[in-house]
Design a protein around this motif. Structure first.
Motif, PDB file in Angstrom:
ATOM      1  N   GLY A  33       0.782  -1.231   0.000  1.00  0.00           N
ATOM      2  CA  GLY A  33       0.000   0.000   0.000  1.00  0.00           C
ATOM      3  C   GLY A  33       0.812   1.278   0.000  1.00  0.00           C
ATOM      4  N   GLN A  34       2.129   1.196   0.127  1.00  0.00           N
ATOM      5  CA  GLN A  34       2.974   2.395   0.139  1.00  0.00           C
ATOM      6  C   GLN A  34       3.614   2.602  -1.232  1.00  0.00           C
ATOM      7  N   ARG A  35       3.533   3.836  -1.736  1.00  0.00           N
ATOM      8  CA  ARG A  35       4.103   4.170  -3.038  1.00  0.00           C
ATOM      9  C   ARG A  35       5.536   4.667  -2.882  1.00  0.00           C
ATOM     10  N   ILE A  36       6.423   4.155  -3.708  1.00  0.00           N
ATOM     11  CA  ILE A  36       7.834   4.537  -3.670  1.00  0.00           C
ATOM     12  C   ILE A  36       8.251   4.944  -5.079  1.00  0.00           C
ATOM     13  N   VAL A  37       8.807   6.131  -5.225  1.00  0.00           N
ATOM     14  CA  VAL A  37       9.275   6.612  -6.516  1.00  0.00           C
ATOM     15  C   VAL A  37      10.710   6.135  -6.731  1.00  0.00           C
ATOM     16  N   ASP A  38      10.965   5.564  -7.885  1.00  0.00           N
ATOM     17  CA  ASP A  38      12.297   5.034  -8.192  1.00  0.00           C
ATOM     18  C   ASP A  38      13.171   6.143  -8.787  1.00  0.00           C
ATOM     19  N   ASP A  39      13.583   7.062  -7.935  1.00  0.00           N
ATOM     20  CA  ASP A  39      14.453   8.150  -8.375  1.00  0.00           C
ATOM     21  C   ASP A  39      15.597   8.298  -7.376  1.00  0.00           C
ATOM     22  N   GLU A  40      16.208   9.462  -7.313  1.00  0.00           N
ATOM     23  CA  GLU A  40      17.366   9.644  -6.434  1.00  0.00           C
ATOM     24  C   GLU A  40      16.999   9.555  -4.953  1.00  0.00           C
ATOM     25  N   THR A  41      15.705   9.550  -4.625  1.00  0.00           N
ATOM     26  CA  THR A  41      15.284   9.431  -3.226  1.00  0.00           C
ATOM     27  C   THR A  41      15.148   7.969  -2.788  1.00  0.00           C
ATOM     28  N   PHE A  42      15.291   7.025  -3.708  1.00  0.00           N
ATOM     29  CA  PHE A  42      15.097   5.609  -3.389  1.00  0.00           C
ATOM     30  C   PHE A  42      16.115   5.143  -2.351  1.00  0.00           C
ATOM     31  N   ASP A  43      15.607   4.495  -1.298  1.00  0.00           N
ATOM     32  CA  ASP A  43      16.436   3.947  -0.216  1.00  0.00           C
ATOM     33  C   ASP A  43      16.360   2.423  -0.299  1.00  0.00           C
ATOM     34  N   GLN A  44      17.422   1.808  -0.801  1.00  0.00           N
ATOM     35  CA  GLN A  44      17.388   0.377  -1.066  1.00  0.00           C
ATOM     36  C   GLN A  44      17.180  -0.456   0.203  1.00  0.00           C
ATOM     37  N   LEU A  45      17.917  -0.153   1.280  1.00  0.00           N
ATOM     38  CA  LEU A  45      17.813  -0.957   2.502  1.00  0.00           C
ATOM     39  C   LEU A  45      16.423  -0.856   3.116  1.00  0.00           C
ATOM     40  N   SER A  46      15.860   0.345   3.116  1.00  0.00           N
ATOM     41  CA  SER A  46      14.505   0.529   3.629  1.00  0.00           C
ATOM     42  C   SER A  46      13.497  -0.235   2.780  1.00  0.00           C
ATOM     43  N   PHE A  47      13.690  -0.183   1.467  1.00  0.00           N
ATOM     44  CA  PHE A  47      12.798  -0.884   0.547  1.00  0.00           C
ATOM     45  C   PHE A  47      12.855  -2.395   0.773  1.00  0.00           C
ATOM     46  N   LEU A  48      14.054  -2.948   0.895  1.00  0.00           N
ATOM     47  CA  LEU A  48      14.205  -4.396   1.083  1.00  0.00           C
ATOM     48  C   LEU A  48      13.555  -4.842   2.396  1.00  0.00           C
ATOM     49  N   LYS A  49      13.645  -4.016   3.432  1.00  0.00           N
ATOM     50  CA  LYS A  49      13.007  -4.326   4.712  1.00  0.00           C
ATOM     51  C   LYS A  49      11.487  -4.358   4.546  1.00  0.00           C
ATOM     52  N   LYS A  50      10.950  -3.385   3.811  1.00  0.00           N
ATOM     53  CA  LYS A  50       9.499  -3.344   3.569  1.00  0.00           C
ATOM     54  C   LYS A  50       9.044  -4.576   2.793  1.00  0.00           C
ATOM     55  N   VAL A  51       9.820  -4.976   1.782  1.00  0.00           N
ATOM     56  CA  VAL A  51       9.473  -6.144   0.964  1.00  0.00           C
ATOM     57  C   VAL A  51       9.469  -7.408   1.819  1.00  0.00           C
ATOM     58  N   LYS A  52      10.469  -7.544   2.664  1.00  0.00           N
ATOM     59  CA  LYS A  52      10.576  -8.733   3.515  1.00  0.00           C
ATOM     60  C   LYS A  52       9.411  -8.831   4.482  1.00  0.00           C
ATOM     61  N   GLU A  53       8.954  -7.694   4.997  1.00  0.00           N
ATOM     62  CA  GLU A  53       7.880  -7.674   5.989  1.00  0.00           C
ATOM     63  C   GLU A  53       6.488  -7.754   5.370  1.00  0.00           C
ATOM     64  N   SER A  54       6.375  -7.476   4.078  1.00  0.00           N
ATOM     65  CA  SER A  54       5.063  -7.436   3.436  1.00  0.00           C
ATOM     66  C   SER A  54       4.557  -8.844   3.114  1.00  0.00           C
ATOM     67  N   PRO A  55       3.278  -9.128   3.375  1.00  0.00           N
ATOM     68  CA  PRO A  55       2.715 -10.439   3.036  1.00  0.00           C
ATOM     69  C   PRO A  55       2.465 -10.609   1.534  1.00  0.00           C
ATOM     70  N   VAL A  56       2.454  -9.496   0.805  1.00  0.00           N
ATOM     71  CA  VAL A  56       2.254  -9.553  -0.647  1.00  0.00           C
ATOM     72  C   VAL A  56       3.476  -8.971  -1.346  1.00  0.00           C
ATOM     73  N   GLY A  57       3.676  -9.383  -2.568  1.00  0.00           N
ATOM     74  CA  GLY A  57       4.841  -8.926  -3.311  1.00  0.00           C
ATOM     75  C   GLY A  57       4.706  -7.491  -3.791  1.00  0.00           C
ATOM     76  N   PRO A  58       5.827  -6.825  -4.033  1.00  0.00           N
ATOM     77  CA  PRO A  58       5.787  -5.452  -4.555  1.00  0.00           C
ATOM     78  C   PRO A  58       5.314  -5.443  -5.997  1.00  0.00           C
ATOM     79  N   LYS A  59       4.717  -4.328  -6.393  1.00  0.00           N
ATOM     80  CA  LYS A  59       4.263  -4.155  -7.774  1.00  0.00           C
ATOM     81  C   LYS A  59       4.825  -2.849  -8.314  1.00  0.00           C
ATOM     82  N   SER A  60       5.049  -2.810  -9.606  1.00  0.00           N
ATOM     83  CA  SER A  60       5.595  -1.589 -10.215  1.00  0.00           C
ATOM     84  C   SER A  60       4.578  -0.982 -11.177  1.00  0.00           C
ATOM     85  N   SER A  61       4.711   0.316 -11.390  1.00  0.00           N
ATOM     86  CA  SER A  61       3.898   1.001 -12.396  1.00  0.00           C
ATOM     87  C   SER A  61       4.828   1.820 -13.279  1.00  0.00           C
TER      88      SER A  61
END
Length: 280
Positions: A33-61
């Motif tokens: 449910g959280q939107r993340i923009v793939d630009d210079e603000t992207f935080d890889q470690l934070s993103f990987l933690k969110k993916v690991k904790e999420s019961p559903v897989g990430p989706k891209s647009s």
């Protein structure tokens, strides 16, 4: 004058970022449910933690046509666009639609725009952008550059090995039982791209080190005239593993150069923590 626009699945090295001829257009990722923009603000470690904790897989647009259109209006007479494989994302279709919108609004005579379907991802797009620049800097015409780069794409090969299959399982692309067995037995699939830009399995091995060696052997069996080619490696949060892959390759073959980059957002979503992508 020319510009090379690469969607954010293609990582730009620090050298390319400061070059002045390259621009990224951002995709977006949704994690639980959280939107993340793939630009210079992207935080890889934070993103990987969110993916690991999420019961559903990430989706891209993919980027909107308007995102591309604005860049077309701002750029010089030669505009080259490199997108994630159109078999994996709508980015290519957005870029093509934006080209049509630009020509309807401004006329086709003002500048030349060409959209490349990379049939790849990640550093595959990066290498294509570098090839475009090589052609432009050697004074090729726009049409010669397009033809030369399309031929280069047709000969390019993409490979990757994943540390975990959890994202594929959560996205429904891999059955729960198959994922469980693979994880329990420490089986790592060696994946690659088809000529059309789809993903296929090339083999598998027990353990990451054996899988990486299998990937390297698969690559070396296909590559021709390696001394004249640049090989690129992108890694998701595993720089030492990427360096080890480079050293293993150098023991077996010589390349014009081997480039290592960290994955940006979209590539991190595909590769997941510990994944290695290799393109030549």
């Amino acid at each position: 004058m020319y510009k090379i626009i690469i969607d954010s699945c293609g990582e730009l090295t620090n050298e390319l970022k400061s070059d002045g001829h390259f621009k990224n257009v951002a995709l977006e990722i949704e994690v639980n449910g959280q939107r993340i923009v793939d630009d210079e603000t992207f935080d890889q470690l934070s993103f990987l933690k969110k993916v690991k904790e999420s019961p559903v897989g990430p989706k891209s647009s993919c980027p909107s046509p308007e995102s591309y259109l604005q860049l077309y209006k701002d750029e010089p007479e030669h505009v080259y666009v490199v997108t994630l494989s159109k078999e994996l994302s709508g980015s290519y279709n957005s870029a093509v639609l934006a080209k049509k919108l630009y020509e309807e609004e401004c006329g086709a005579e003002h500048k030349k725009i060409y959209v490349f379907n990379s049939r790849s991802a990640s550093v595959g797009e990066t290498l294509i952008g570098m090839k475009i620049q090589e052609c432009e800097e050697s004074q090729m015409t726009f049409e010669e550059t397009v033809a030369h780069v399309e031929h280069y794409i047709s000969e390019q090969h993409t490979y990757f090995v994943l540390e975990t299959l959890e994202t594929l399982r959560k996205n429904g692309r891999l059955g729960n039982i198959k994922a469980f067995v693979a994880n329990a037995l420490n089986i790592k699939p060696v994946m690659g791209s088809t000529p059309e830009g789809e993903i296929c399995q090339l083999g598998q091995a027990r353990g990451m080190n054996k899988a990486l060696k299998k990937m390297i052997a698969e690559m070396l069996s296909k590559v021709k005239n390696s001394e004249s080619r640049i090989l690129a490696i992108s890694h998701c949060n595993c720089p030492q593993r990427a360096k080890a892959v480079k050293q293993e390759i150098l023991k077996l073959a010589a390349f014009k150069d081997i480039v290592i980059v960290d994955t940006a957002g979209i590539s991190s979503m595909y590769a997941n923590d510990g994944g290695i992508i290799m393109v030549v």
